[in-house]
Design an enzyme around this catalytic site. Structure first.
Site, PDB file in Angstrom:
ATOM      1  N   ASN A   9       0.528  -1.057  -0.082  1.00  0.00           N
ATOM      2  CA  ASN A   9      -0.285   0.293   0.154  1.00  0.00           C
ATOM      3  C   ASN A   9       0.868   1.725  -0.216  1.00  0.00           C
ATOM      4  O   ASN A   9       1.420   1.900   1.276  1.00  0.00           O
ATOM      5  CB  ASN A   9      -0.701   0.112   1.359  1.00  0.00           C
ATOM      6  CG  ASN A   9      -1.233   1.004   1.612  1.00  0.00           C
ATOM      7  OD1 ASN A   9      -1.804   1.869   0.440  1.00  0.00           O
ATOM      8  ND2 ASN A   9      -2.748   1.414   2.590  1.00  0.00           N
ATOM      9  N   TRP A  10       1.169   1.871  -1.305  1.00  0.00           N
ATOM     10  CA  TRP A  10       1.991   2.883  -1.762  1.00  0.00           C
ATOM     11  C   TRP A  10       1.388   4.577  -0.297  1.00  0.00           C
ATOM     12  O   TRP A  10       2.081   4.991   0.058  1.00  0.00           O
ATOM     13  CB  TRP A  10       1.945   3.504  -2.789  1.00  0.00           C
ATOM     14  CG  TRP A  10       2.612   2.414  -3.683  1.00  0.00           C
ATOM     15  CD1 TRP A  10       3.351   1.170  -3.014  1.00  0.00           C
ATOM     16  CD2 TRP A  10       2.974   2.488  -5.578  1.00  0.00           C
ATOM     17  NE1 TRP A  10       3.944   0.518  -3.839  1.00  0.00           N
ATOM     18  CE2 TRP A  10       3.565   1.759  -5.737  1.00  0.00           C
ATOM     19  CE3 TRP A  10       2.981   3.190  -5.966  1.00  0.00           C
ATOM     20  CZ2 TRP A  10       4.102   0.951  -5.904  1.00  0.00           C
ATOM     21  CZ3 TRP A  10       3.298   2.880  -6.989  1.00  0.00           C
ATOM     22  CH2 TRP A  10       3.978   2.688  -8.167  1.00  0.00           C
ATOM     23  N   LYS A  11       0.036   4.267  -0.114  1.00  0.00           N
ATOM     24  CA  LYS A  11      -0.918   5.601   0.771  1.00  0.00           C
ATOM     25  C   LYS A  11      -0.624   6.354  -0.320  1.00  0.00           C
ATOM     26  O   LYS A  11      -0.155   7.003  -1.818  1.00  0.00           O
ATOM     27  CB  LYS A  11       0.274   5.386   1.591  1.00  0.00           C
ATOM     28  CG  LYS A  11      -0.183   4.299   2.563  1.00  0.00           C
ATOM     29  CD  LYS A  11      -0.346   4.610   4.734  1.00  0.00           C
ATOM     30  CE  LYS A  11      -0.145   2.885   5.277  1.00  0.00           C
ATOM     31  NZ  LYS A  11      -0.020   2.966   6.264  1.00  0.00           N
ATOM     32  N   HIS A  95      -9.549   0.819   5.063  1.00  0.00           N
ATOM     33  CA  HIS A  95      -8.572   0.978   4.960  1.00  0.00           C
ATOM     34  C   HIS A  95      -8.436   1.945   6.520  1.00  0.00           C
ATOM     35  O   HIS A  95      -9.049   2.955   6.390  1.00  0.00           O
ATOM     36  CB  HIS A  95      -6.911   1.813   4.512  1.00  0.00           C
ATOM     37  CG  HIS A  95      -5.983   1.569   5.345  1.00  0.00           C
ATOM     38  ND1 HIS A  95      -5.436   2.708   5.815  1.00  0.00           N
ATOM     39  CD2 HIS A  95      -5.043   0.841   4.980  1.00  0.00           C
ATOM     40  CE1 HIS A  95      -4.668   2.348   6.651  1.00  0.00           C
ATOM     41  NE2 HIS A  95      -3.704   1.379   5.987  1.00  0.00           N
ATOM     42  N   GLU A  97      -7.058   4.416   8.182  1.00  0.00           N
ATOM     43  CA  GLU A  97      -6.502   5.849   7.588  1.00  0.00           C
ATOM     44  C   GLU A  97      -7.756   6.731   6.997  1.00  0.00           C
ATOM     45  O   GLU A  97      -8.110   7.664   8.002  1.00  0.00           O
ATOM     46  CB  GLU A  97      -5.657   5.901   6.852  1.00  0.00           C
ATOM     47  CG  GLU A  97      -3.753   6.241   7.656  1.00  0.00           C
ATOM     48  CD  GLU A  97      -2.939   4.944   6.630  1.00  0.00           C
ATOM     49  OE1 GLU A  97      -3.255   5.039   5.972  1.00  0.00           O
ATOM     50  OE2 GLU A  97      -1.998   4.687   7.513  1.00  0.00           O
ATOM     51  N   GLU A 167      -4.687  -5.044  10.352  1.00  0.00           N
ATOM     52  CA  GLU A 167      -4.446  -3.810  10.523  1.00  0.00           C
ATOM     53  C   GLU A 167      -4.200  -3.040  12.090  1.00  0.00           C
ATOM     54  O   GLU A 167      -5.105  -2.953  12.074  1.00  0.00           O
ATOM     55  CB  GLU A 167      -3.776  -3.012   9.744  1.00  0.00           C
ATOM     56  CG  GLU A 167      -4.159  -3.682   8.033  1.00  0.00           C
ATOM     57  CD  GLU A 167      -3.640  -2.521   6.787  1.00  0.00           C
ATOM     58  OE1 GLU A 167      -1.985  -3.185   6.702  1.00  0.00           O
ATOM     59  OE2 GLU A 167      -4.033  -1.331   7.442  1.00  0.00           O
ATOM     60  N   GLY A 173       2.401   2.255  10.887  1.00  0.00           N
ATOM     61  CA  GLY A 173       3.373   3.405  10.758  1.00  0.00           C
ATOM     62  C   GLY A 173       3.811   3.824  11.951  1.00  0.00           C
ATOM     63  O   GLY A 173       4.838   4.245  12.061  1.00  0.00           O
ATOM     64  N   SER A 212       3.244  -2.129  10.390  1.00  0.00           N
ATOM     65  CA  SER A 212       4.604  -2.440  10.425  1.00  0.00           C
ATOM     66  C   SER A 212       5.495  -3.548   9.809  1.00  0.00           C
ATOM     67  O   SER A 212       6.830  -4.302  10.444  1.00  0.00           O
ATOM     68  CB  SER A 212       5.248  -1.987  11.816  1.00  0.00           C
ATOM     69  OG  SER A 212       4.550  -0.525  12.332  1.00  0.00           O
ATOM     70  N   GLY A 233       2.909  -0.653   4.031  1.00  0.00           N
ATOM     71  CA  GLY A 233       2.781   0.013   3.883  1.00  0.00           C
ATOM     72  C   GLY A 233       4.082   1.004   3.776  1.00  0.00           C
ATOM     73  O   GLY A 233       4.744   0.781   2.243  1.00  0.00           O
ATOM     74  N   GLY A 234       4.654   1.131   4.828  1.00  0.00           N
ATOM     75  CA  GLY A 234       6.762   2.180   4.254  1.00  0.00           C
ATOM     76  C   GLY A 234       6.787   1.386   3.648  1.00  0.00           C
ATOM     77  O   GLY A 234       7.963   1.955   2.703  1.00  0.00           O
TER      78      GLY A 234
END
Ligand code: 13P
Length: 255
Positions: A9-11, A95, A97, A167, A173, A212, A233-234
């Site tokens: 997930n590049w966000k 998600h 977020e 998640e 993150g 993470s 993610g990251g």
């Protein structure tokens, strides 16, 4: 049997130049990985770039959200049919977020999954508890209720086509990963909730862990019997680390 699967997930990250380098690294590093073992979930404007670079590569792509509506006066929204026109296979729904920053409820998440399924997209349904909820001992009730409401709204046909991502919000993150045992406990719970609705689907549905995930912890998470891969993610913005995570998933073999 469930094969392992990892989605990045590049966000809201990327640029044409940075994506070109990342996609190049992923395509050249993915030889030897089974087709369909990995996917990237890009911001809307970059889906055409993903389609151009990833078509025929065995790496699939998708989006991070969609409208619950098929078309019409919904300024700023993007319909599932539009995502299909750019070759998307997947779309995230719910998600954390979006739940936290855009007030998305589990009912809306269910309706978005229905909209995704209607056009042939696989919805990746995200669930997870906050730190306060975990500390209050509410993990099980929060996650079961998120899945139950989703099931009530979306129904068994959409469930049959969905992927679920657990998640924990406190692990996203933050660098704080759930331990493999913590992840396994909730994944097993998710599978039990699915089993109550559709026993057959419970043994085949892919349940991904997100929060993470890194090259260094992927193998121990993916070794858990109910963890069928990751939503990253990251670490998905770094080609070599994302490939390490995908290789760790494939090395675990199907469950
Ligand atoms: P991180 O891997 O950066 O913690 O993000 C997880 C996530 O939210 C993926 O959807």
């Amino acid at each position: 049997m469930r094969s392992k699967f990892v989605a990045g997930n590049w966000k809201m990250n990327g640029s044409l130049a940075a994506n070109a380098a990342l996609l190049e690294a992923l395509v050249s590093g993915s030889h030897g990985l089974p087709a369909g073992a990995m996917a990237v979930l890009a911001p809307f404007p970059y889906l055409a770039q993903c389609e151009a670079r990833l078509s025929g590569s065995g790496i699939r792509w998708g989006a991070q959200d969609l409208s619950e509506h098929a078309s019409g006066a919904f300024t700023g929204e993007v319909a599932g049919s539009m995502l299909r026109e750019f070759g998307c296979s997947f779309v995230l729904v719910g998600h954390s977020e979006r739940r936290a920053m855009h007030g998305e409820s589990s009912e809306l998440v269910g309706r978005k999954a229905v909209a995704a399924h209607a056009v042939g997209l696989t919805p990746v349904v995200c669930v997870g508890e906050s730190l306060a909820e975990r500390e209050a001992g509410l993990t099980e009730s929060v996650v079961s209720s998120q899945i139950q409401v989703f099931l009530d709204v979306a129904g068994p046909a959409v469930l049959a086509a969905a992927v679920i991502a657990y998640e924990p919000v406190w692990a996203i993150g933050t660098g704080k990963t759930a331990s493999p045992e913590q992840a396994q406990e909730v994944h097993a719970l998710v599978r039990r909730v699915v089993a109550a609705v559709d026993a057959g689907r419970a043994s085949t549905i892919q349940i991904l862990y997100g929060g993470s995930v890194k090259g260094s912890n992927a193998a121990s998470l993916f070794a858990m019997p109910d963890v069928d891969g990751g939503l990253v993610g990251g670490a998905s913005l770094n080609g070599s680390e994302f490939l390490d995570i995908c290789r760790a998933a494939v090395a675990c073999g199907p469950t």
